[in-house]
Design a protein around this motif. Sequence first.
Motif, PDB file in Angstrom:
ATOM      1  N   ARG A  12       6.988   0.935   9.371  1.00 47.13           N
ATOM      2  CA  ARG A  12       6.745  -0.452   8.930  1.00 47.13           C
ATOM      3  C   ARG A  12       7.572  -0.494   7.479  1.00 47.13           C
ATOM      4  NH1 ARG A  12       0.562  -1.729   9.741  1.00 47.13           N
ATOM      5  NH2 ARG A  12       0.409  -2.303  11.637  1.00 47.13           N
ATOM      6  N   ALA A  13       7.389   0.742   6.685  1.00 47.12           N
ATOM      7  CA  ALA A  13       8.079   0.553   5.460  1.00 47.12           C
ATOM      8  C   ALA A  13       9.732   0.489   5.319  1.00 47.12           C
ATOM      9  CB  ALA A  13       7.779   1.719   4.611  1.00 47.12           C
ATOM     10  N   ALA A  14      10.225   0.845   6.517  1.00 44.71           N
ATOM     11  CA  ALA A  14      11.682   0.767   6.638  1.00 44.71           C
ATOM     12  C   ALA A  14      12.211  -0.827   6.774  1.00 44.71           C
ATOM     13  CB  ALA A  14      12.173   1.567   7.700  1.00 44.71           C
ATOM     14  N   ALA A  15      11.115  -1.515   7.434  1.00 43.52           N
ATOM     15  CA  ALA A  15      11.578  -2.985   7.505  1.00 43.52           C
ATOM     16  C   ALA A  15      11.005  -4.009   6.470  1.00 43.52           C
ATOM     17  CB  ALA A  15      10.930  -3.562   8.857  1.00 43.52           C
ATOM     18  N   ARG A  16      10.496  -3.391   5.472  1.00 41.25           N
ATOM     19  CA  ARG A  16       9.777  -4.323   4.457  1.00 41.25           C
ATOM     20  C   ARG A  16      10.752  -4.297   3.090  1.00 41.25           C
ATOM     21  NH1 ARG A  16       4.070  -3.253   6.506  1.00 41.25           N
ATOM     22  NH2 ARG A  16       4.137  -4.634   8.204  1.00 41.25           N
ATOM     23  N   PRO A  17      11.733  -5.306   2.770  1.00 42.00           N
ATOM     24  CA  PRO A  17      12.773  -5.218   1.762  1.00 42.00           C
ATOM     25  C   PRO A  17      12.289  -4.935   0.289  1.00 42.00           C
ATOM     26  CG  PRO A  17      12.775  -7.333   2.527  1.00 42.00           C
ATOM     27  CD  PRO A  17      11.566  -6.616   3.578  1.00 42.00           C
ATOM     28  N   VAL A  18      10.988  -5.791   0.004  1.00 34.70           N
ATOM     29  CA  VAL A  18      10.589  -5.770  -1.247  1.00 34.70           C
ATOM     30  C   VAL A  18       9.402  -4.825  -1.627  1.00 34.70           C
ATOM     31  CG1 VAL A  18       9.939  -7.334  -3.338  1.00 34.70           C
ATOM     32  CG2 VAL A  18      11.859  -7.758  -1.825  1.00 34.70           C
ATOM     33  N   LEU A  19       8.062  -5.414  -1.147  1.00 32.91           N
ATOM     34  CA  LEU A  19       6.898  -4.924  -1.437  1.00 32.91           C
ATOM     35  C   LEU A  19       6.607  -3.649  -0.883  1.00 32.91           C
ATOM     36  CD1 LEU A  19       4.286  -7.858  -1.209  1.00 32.91           C
ATOM     37  CD2 LEU A  19       5.270  -6.818  -3.164  1.00 32.91           C
ATOM     38  N   SER A  20       7.208  -3.133   0.232  1.00 31.26           N
ATOM     39  CA  SER A  20       7.119  -1.976   0.720  1.00 31.26           C
ATOM     40  C   SER A  20       8.123  -1.156   1.464  1.00 31.26           C
ATOM     41  CB  SER A  20       5.821  -2.239   1.612  1.00 31.26           C
ATOM     42  OG  SER A  20       5.904  -2.983   2.607  1.00 31.26           O
ATOM     43  N   ARG A  21       9.272  -1.738   1.254  1.00 32.56           N
ATOM     44  CA  ARG A  21      10.331  -1.146   2.064  1.00 32.56           C
ATOM     45  C   ARG A  21      10.616   0.285   1.810  1.00 32.56           C
ATOM     46  NH1 ARG A  21      12.891  -4.119  -2.227  1.00 32.56           N
ATOM     47  NH2 ARG A  21      14.280  -2.656  -3.590  1.00 32.56           N
ATOM     48  N   LYS A  22      10.085   0.742   0.864  1.00 26.27           N
ATOM     49  CA  LYS A  22      10.388   2.324   0.561  1.00 26.27           C
ATOM     50  C   LYS A  22       8.853   3.083   0.255  1.00 26.27           C
ATOM     51  CE  LYS A  22      15.145   1.231  -1.308  1.00 26.27           C
ATOM     52  NZ  LYS A  22      15.816   1.330  -2.521  1.00 26.27           N
ATOM     53  N   ARG A 357     -16.865  -5.789  -2.031  1.00 28.19           N
ATOM     54  CA  ARG A 357     -15.260  -5.952  -2.095  1.00 28.19           C
ATOM     55  C   ARG A 357     -14.886  -4.835  -1.472  1.00 28.19           C
ATOM     56  NH1 ARG A 357     -13.131 -10.940  -4.514  1.00 28.19           N
ATOM     57  NH2 ARG A 357     -14.731 -11.634  -5.764  1.00 28.19           N
ATOM     58  N   VAL A 358     -13.288  -5.338  -1.027  1.00 30.26           N
ATOM     59  CA  VAL A 358     -12.370  -4.398  -0.546  1.00 30.26           C
ATOM     60  C   VAL A 358     -11.057  -4.677  -1.161  1.00 30.26           C
ATOM     61  CG1 VAL A 358     -11.664  -5.619   1.444  1.00 30.26           C
ATOM     62  CG2 VAL A 358     -11.296  -3.015   1.275  1.00 30.26           C
ATOM     63  N   SER A 359     -10.359  -3.688  -1.610  1.00 35.02           N
ATOM     64  CA  SER A 359      -8.888  -3.802  -2.091  1.00 35.02           C
ATOM     65  C   SER A 359      -8.028  -3.156  -1.129  1.00 35.02           C
ATOM     66  CB  SER A 359      -8.648  -3.403  -3.457  1.00 35.02           C
ATOM     67  OG  SER A 359      -8.835  -1.850  -3.763  1.00 35.02           O
ATOM     68  N   TYR A 360      -6.863  -3.730  -0.619  1.00 35.47           N
ATOM     69  CA  TYR A 360      -5.898  -2.820   0.171  1.00 35.47           C
ATOM     70  C   TYR A 360      -4.558  -3.480  -0.121  1.00 35.47           C
ATOM     71  CZ  TYR A 360      -6.892  -7.190   2.601  1.00 35.47           C
ATOM     72  OH  TYR A 360      -7.241  -8.560   3.026  1.00 35.47           O
ATOM     73  N   PRO A 361      -3.660  -2.426   0.145  1.00 39.27           N
ATOM     74  CA  PRO A 361      -2.025  -2.985   0.097  1.00 39.27           C
ATOM     75  C   PRO A 361      -1.867  -4.234   1.065  1.00 39.27           C
ATOM     76  CG  PRO A 361      -2.214  -0.712   0.983  1.00 39.27           C
ATOM     77  CD  PRO A 361      -3.596  -1.233   0.392  1.00 39.27           C
ATOM     78  N   ILE A 362      -0.813  -5.090   0.637  1.00 37.76           N
ATOM     79  CA  ILE A 362      -0.978  -6.190   1.519  1.00 37.76           C
ATOM     80  C   ILE A 362      -0.186  -5.803   2.733  1.00 37.76           C
ATOM     81  CG2 ILE A 362       1.402  -6.893   0.425  1.00 37.76           C
ATOM     82  CD1 ILE A 362       0.622  -9.660   0.245  1.00 37.76           C
ATOM     83  N   TYR A 363       0.274  -4.846   2.962  1.00 30.72           N
ATOM     84  CA  TYR A 363       1.195  -4.406   4.186  1.00 30.72           C
ATOM     85  C   TYR A 363       0.194  -4.126   5.490  1.00 30.72           C
ATOM     86  CZ  TYR A 363       0.982   0.160   2.345  1.00 30.72           C
ATOM     87  OH  TYR A 363       0.850   1.503   1.657  1.00 30.72           O
ATOM     88  N   HIS A 364      -1.256  -4.227   4.764  1.00 33.68           N
ATOM     89  CA  HIS A 364      -2.421  -3.954   5.759  1.00 33.68           C
ATOM     90  C   HIS A 364      -2.320  -5.003   6.792  1.00 33.68           C
ATOM     91  CE1 HIS A 364      -4.697  -0.020   4.374  1.00 33.68           C
ATOM     92  NE2 HIS A 364      -3.212   0.217   4.427  1.00 33.68           N
ATOM     93  N   ILE A 365      -2.089  -6.340   6.024  1.00 33.95           N
ATOM     94  CA  ILE A 365      -2.159  -7.551   7.135  1.00 33.95           C
ATOM     95  C   ILE A 365      -0.713  -7.564   7.743  1.00 33.95           C
ATOM     96  CG2 ILE A 365      -2.125 -10.087   6.564  1.00 33.95           C
ATOM     97  CD1 ILE A 365      -4.625  -8.911   5.935  1.00 33.95           C
ATOM     98  N   ASP A 366      -0.708  -7.367   9.130  1.00 32.49           N
ATOM     99  CA  ASP A 366       0.403  -7.346   9.868  1.00 32.49           C
ATOM    100  C   ASP A 366       1.341  -8.703   9.439  1.00 32.49           C
ATOM    101  OD1 ASP A 366      -0.521  -5.165  11.117  1.00 32.49           O
ATOM    102  OD2 ASP A 366      -1.361  -6.209  12.594  1.00 32.49           O
ATOM    103  N   ASN A 367       0.779  -9.764   9.376  1.00 28.01           N
ATOM    104  CA  ASN A 367       1.485 -11.048   9.124  1.00 28.01           C
ATOM    105  C   ASN A 367       1.729 -11.521   7.744  1.00 28.01           C
ATOM    106  OD1 ASN A 367       2.883 -13.110  10.673  1.00 28.01           O
ATOM    107  ND2 ASN A 367       1.213 -14.602  10.145  1.00 28.01           N
ATOM    108  N   PHE A 368       2.160 -10.557   6.993  1.00 22.03           N
ATOM    109  CA  PHE A 368       2.509 -10.682   5.541  1.00 22.03           C
ATOM    110  C   PHE A 368       3.859 -11.015   5.363  1.00 22.03           C
ATOM    111  CE2 PHE A 368       3.987  -6.501   5.499  1.00 22.03           C
ATOM    112  CZ  PHE A 368       4.876  -6.359   4.115  1.00 22.03           C
ATOM    113  N   GLU A 369       4.262 -11.828   4.255  1.00 16.47           N
ATOM    114  CA  GLU A 369       5.675 -11.953   3.984  1.00 16.47           C
ATOM    115  C   GLU A 369       6.162 -10.795   3.161  1.00 16.47           C
ATOM    116  OE1 GLU A 369       9.332 -12.797   3.017  1.00 16.47           O
ATOM    117  OE2 GLU A 369       8.148 -13.930   4.567  1.00 16.47           O
ATOM    118  N   PRO A 370       7.237  -9.894   3.763  1.00 15.36           N
ATOM    119  CA  PRO A 370       7.487  -8.570   2.929  1.00 15.36           C
ATOM    120  C   PRO A 370       8.184  -8.908   1.577  1.00 15.36           C
ATOM    121  CG  PRO A 370       9.006  -8.995   4.877  1.00 15.36           C
ATOM    122  CD  PRO A 370       7.795 -10.253   5.032  1.00 15.36           C
ATOM    123  N   THR A 371       8.988 -10.094   1.269  1.00 11.83           N
ATOM    124  CA  THR A 371       9.407 -10.309   0.099  1.00 11.83           C
ATOM    125  C   THR A 371       8.417 -10.808  -1.101  1.00 11.83           C
ATOM    126  OG1 THR A 371       9.851 -12.607   0.478  1.00 11.83           O
ATOM    127  CG2 THR A 371      11.500 -11.168   1.362  1.00 11.83           C
TER     128      THR A 371
END
Length: 565
Positions: A12-22, A357-371
């Motif tokens: 997943r990280a490899a495909a996400r250019p801004v928030l989690s691409r690396k 409450r719960v906090s989580y990195p946004i890439y835990h949501i499958d349908n998120f906008e990677p930029t």
Amino acid sequence: MSAMVSLRNSLRAAARPVLSRKITMHQQFVRTASLATVSSLGIDKATGITKPSTVYHNLPYPQVFEHETKNKEGETTANGTYCVSTGQFTGRSPKDKYFVQQAPSDETLDWGKINVGVAPKVWENIYKKAVKHYNENVEKMYVFDGYCGTSPKSRKNVRIITELAWQHHFAKNMFIRPDTEAETEGFKPDFTIINACKVVNDDYKELGLNSEVAVVFNVEERKAVITGTWYGGEMKKGIFSMMNYWLPLNGVMAMHCSANKGKNGDTALFFGLSGTGKTTLSADPDRKLIGDDEHGWDNDGIFNFEGGCYAKTVNLSHETEPEIFDAIKRDALLENVVIKENGEPDYTDVSKTENTRVSYPIYHIDNFEPTGMGGHPNSVIFLTCDAFGILPPVSRLSAGQAMYHFLSGYTAKVAGTERGVTEPVPNFSACFGAAFMTLHPTKYADLLQKKLAKHGTQCFLINTGWTGGGYGVGKRMSLKATRACVHAVLDGTIHNTSFTPDPVFGFEVPAEVPGVPDKVLDPRDAWSDKDGYDATRTKLAGMFKENFTKFVKPGVTDYTSYGPK
């Protein structure tokens, strides 16, 4: 973390250019560079904190988990999610939030019940206690360096200093994580929060404070200190308050709203107070989630302030909120949730607080906008839960009406939510987030109006509350009907019908919306007691007008004429 989960996250990280691409690279470089010193990070000179012998800098998630468990700061659930208790304070302490009164910010801050001023000597007292605590009582501390804002042009560098590993975890979840090692070399924060939650201000009466808790912001020194409360949300909303100060002064809009993006790139914003459906309605399987809570609007478009989500979990289930439910896994962080003997969270147990409450990195949501970004919005939706049953399920607003409702920030509490509440009670919160607005509310309205006019953005008011009568008589608007209204707005089909102005509020009510019964579209028709509707509408209009008087003063734009007649 299992090998399968690790592999999936890496792909997943490899495909996400801004928030989690690396993400994988990030974990690799911080694993070798996680140990630092106060001197190597420049903390000693910038803050006066000199003594902690060990500084953990931007720890990767596996190491954060190791520290939390080793420190015994909480407990691990059956699926590996860590859960902590924030102690006595299970929510923000708005009456304990202060700003230092000094030039030049004292001329721009909107002083009052929201932004309470303290003298520089009070700041010095609390700041010295926080620094002394770190120098005398803390052997190891955690430092997060990252960003608030996905837009490279408008983001701010933030540094969060904490004593607890789980608070480091929270900061890592909520703010934007650097992608490369180069980004953290010589990192210069635009703002630093020193979380000294274990410091208690026993002398608060002498200092003129509200309680032993103090969350104090020094705009000129670009620092804040948190004392007396362990609640994680103070860090998140503290930086949000500062973004609401900096950005509008530079022509960039700061907003308490969610945002999503369609397949054709069309962007939509959702404003709304708690209980209006902001998170639910912005989580659309056919649209990418940009963010669920805090956004900016600059010359390039919409951008998320955050790198994660902070959701309520009370009564959470997979059936009602599958996206959030599935996001609660390793690397997410639960707060004040009761854990059953089998290790499973009990989201129905509110014995600690209803604000679980719960906090989580946004890439835990499958349908998120990677930029984490979108274009200039086509549509802005103001959500309200009208328990009086007066407002239609959807209405179109003129530019002036949009500003009136933006400043009003209306929703309603229902009977039984608080002691003594026996009938619907209006709740007005300026800009749909008054607690975080550091400038006068009309400053945000004026800027928003310019943005809307420049980009041809249309605004709508959607009522997710009652129809056919107020609370106790009518019934709650169905989620199916509300989603139909939202879809009609976003795909533009709402413009394919005729509109009728409401005789009191003035907004335009559509004659037809696919999926919404005609009788529901006209709220008066939905009432069997027409006279009762007319009387209640007049009553609610009066509440709007009375609330709006506080926005009328010399030197600010007066939007009164766009309200109810």
